[in-house]
Write a protein that holds these residues in place. Structure first.
Motif, PDB file in Angstrom:
ATOM      1  N   ILE A 190       0.820  -1.215   0.000  1.00 17.46           N
ATOM      2  CA  ILE A 190       0.000   0.000   0.000  1.00 17.46           C
ATOM      3  C   ILE A 190       0.857   1.270   0.000  1.00 17.46           C
ATOM      4  N   THR A 191       0.561   2.166  -0.934  1.00 16.48           N
ATOM      5  CA  THR A 191       1.096   3.517  -0.896  1.00 16.48           C
ATOM      6  C   THR A 191       0.476   4.233   0.300  1.00 16.48           C
ATOM      7  N   ALA A 192       1.307   4.873   1.125  1.00 10.22           N
ATOM      8  CA  ALA A 192       0.769   5.426   2.380  1.00 10.22           C
ATOM      9  C   ALA A 192       1.503   6.683   2.804  1.00 10.22           C
ATOM     10  N   MET A 193       0.769   7.541   3.532  1.00  9.38           N
ATOM     11  CA  MET A 193       1.371   8.693   4.199  1.00  9.38           C
ATOM     12  C   MET A 193       1.876   8.214   5.560  1.00  9.38           C
ATOM     13  N   ARG A 194       3.168   8.305   5.755  1.00  5.59           N
ATOM     14  CA  ARG A 194       3.791   7.794   6.974  1.00  5.59           C
ATOM     15  C   ARG A 194       3.988   8.909   7.991  1.00  5.59           C
ATOM     16  N   GLN A 195       3.421   8.727   9.188  1.00  2.00           N
ATOM     17  CA  GLN A 195       3.704   9.612  10.313  1.00  2.00           C
ATOM     18  C   GLN A 195       4.950   9.101  11.036  1.00  2.00           C
ATOM     19  N   ASP A 196       5.799  10.010  11.466  1.00  2.00           N
ATOM     20  CA  ASP A 196       7.039   9.626  12.141  1.00  2.00           C
ATOM     21  C   ASP A 196       6.747   9.407  13.622  1.00  2.00           C
TER      22      ASP A 196
END
Length: 365
Positions: free
Chosen positions: A289-295
């Motif tokens: 899955i393409t995803a927005m990653r939170q750190d």
């Protein structure tokens, strides 16, 4: 049979050739308490003798426990669990422990659990509130304990806050879809009653409007996997299928995958998907899955640094930290046409078309 004698701090001090005060400072993680060589020797002897810090005695001396309490809306959500795990790694090197509770997305439970956590007289509190109102903040303010609000941040709140740059995250997700030629998308949100979700939605809407496109519909599906699946089923039954979906939470991403599988809709051949957060299962699915990653590691580290600074200086200027998110490109999005570009500035739609740099001034959805 006689009970074995409890190892005391004096036993460790005698073996290490230092004072009990030095042992206490080293084992409680106080910086500069001893040279690295002495600190290492003290820690090794304490482990060898099986010495454990007497937290009760420490609390009686200082009036506070070397404990940081953490209150999150749910322990079922992998994001909240990841924050807790990262916090635990942060505090353990400085001789603190953490105590965790969940409010179950319920204000009454939040108040009850927070009261219980405060009864420990913690050195600090990390809290992810249930909603924007953050009604239980009065408990924290009345007690005067240092605390930091993480992730779900009340608009206008002047205390310490740590979170992601959700507006920019929404923009990045939308820009990726427009780059791949998608002009027809669905946004799957939990609830727009929470500021971070509204900010993500606002970023997405702004990108579409700046490209001269209608704002994508925003479907609120609730906080659980079951409600996500039910909401999607109703929406897809009543509406034409979009070419892409942006899911604004990890539960939303999982719910979209489940619903698409039930309908035999292939990702990305039939519909593209951008998820939010980035967990191992997102790399293990077919396709990944393409995803927005939170750190998460940095969010926890900043939360602990903020609490630590507040403990040392209660009058310090409040910190407001917003950490960038990263778009992780995988195979769940497909190019279907030429990139869709923003209109020139003079042609941008008036509504939502102004670039905003401050999260506090972003439009609500």
């Amino acid at each position: 049979m006689r009970k074995p004698k409890r190892i005391s701090i004096r036993n460790v001090a005698t073996r290490a050739g230092v004072s009990p005060a030095t042992v206490s400072n080293v084992l409680n993680g106080r910086q500069g308490a001893a040279t690295p060589e002495v600190a290492e020797r003290v820690q090794a002897i304490a482990r060898e003798l099986g010495y454990e810090v007497d937290r009760v005695a420490s609390q009686l001396r200082t009036g506070k426990a070397r404990v940081v309490t953490v209150l999150v809306p749910s322990l079922d959500n992998p994001y909240f669990s990841a924050v807790i795990a990262s916090l635990e790694r942060c505090v353990q090197d400085e001789g603190y422990d953490i105590i965790v509770a969940s409010s179950n997305e319920n204000e009454e439970v939040e108040r009850s659990r927070l009261s219980a956590l405060l009864s420990w007289r913690p050195s600090g509190v990390v809290i992810i509130p249930n909603d924007d109102r953050f009604a239980t903040r009065t408990l924290l303010d009345d007690v005067g304990v240092p605390y930091v609000v993480v992730d779900r941040i009340t608009e206008g709140f002047e205390g310490d806050t740590i979170g992601s740059d959700n507006f920019s995250a929404g923009r990045h997700a939308a820009e990726h879809l427009l780059e791949y030629g998608h002009s027809n998308a669905l946004v799957v949100a939990t609830t727009t009653r929470i500021a971070n979700i509204r900010e993500r939605c606002a970023g997405i809407v702004q990108v579409f409007e700046q490209a001269g496109l209608p704002a994508p519909p925003i479907l609120e599906v609730g906080q659980t996997f079951e409600t996500v699946a039910e909401g999607l089923q109703r929406w897809f039954t009543a509406n034409e299928r979009p070419t892409a979906v942006i899911a604004l939470t990890n539960f939303g991403t999982l719910g979209v995958l489940a619903d698409m599988a039930q309908r035999n809709i292939r990702i990305p051949e039939d519909i593209s998907l951008v998820g939010f957060d980035d967990y191992a299962w997102m790399r293990a699915t077919a396709p990944p899955i393409t995803a927005m990653r939170q750190d998460v590691e940095q969010i926890a580290a900043q939360a602990w640094a903020t609490i630590r600074a507040r403990i040392d200086d209660p009058a310090a200027v409040p910190r407001h930290v917003r950490l960038p998110c990263e778009l992780i490109l995988r195979n769940s999005t497909k190019r279907i046409g030429l990139p869709i570009r923003r209109l020139p500035a003079a042609e941008e739609p008036a509504k939502g078309g102004t670039r905003r740099k401050s999260v506090a001034r972003q439009p609500r959805v």
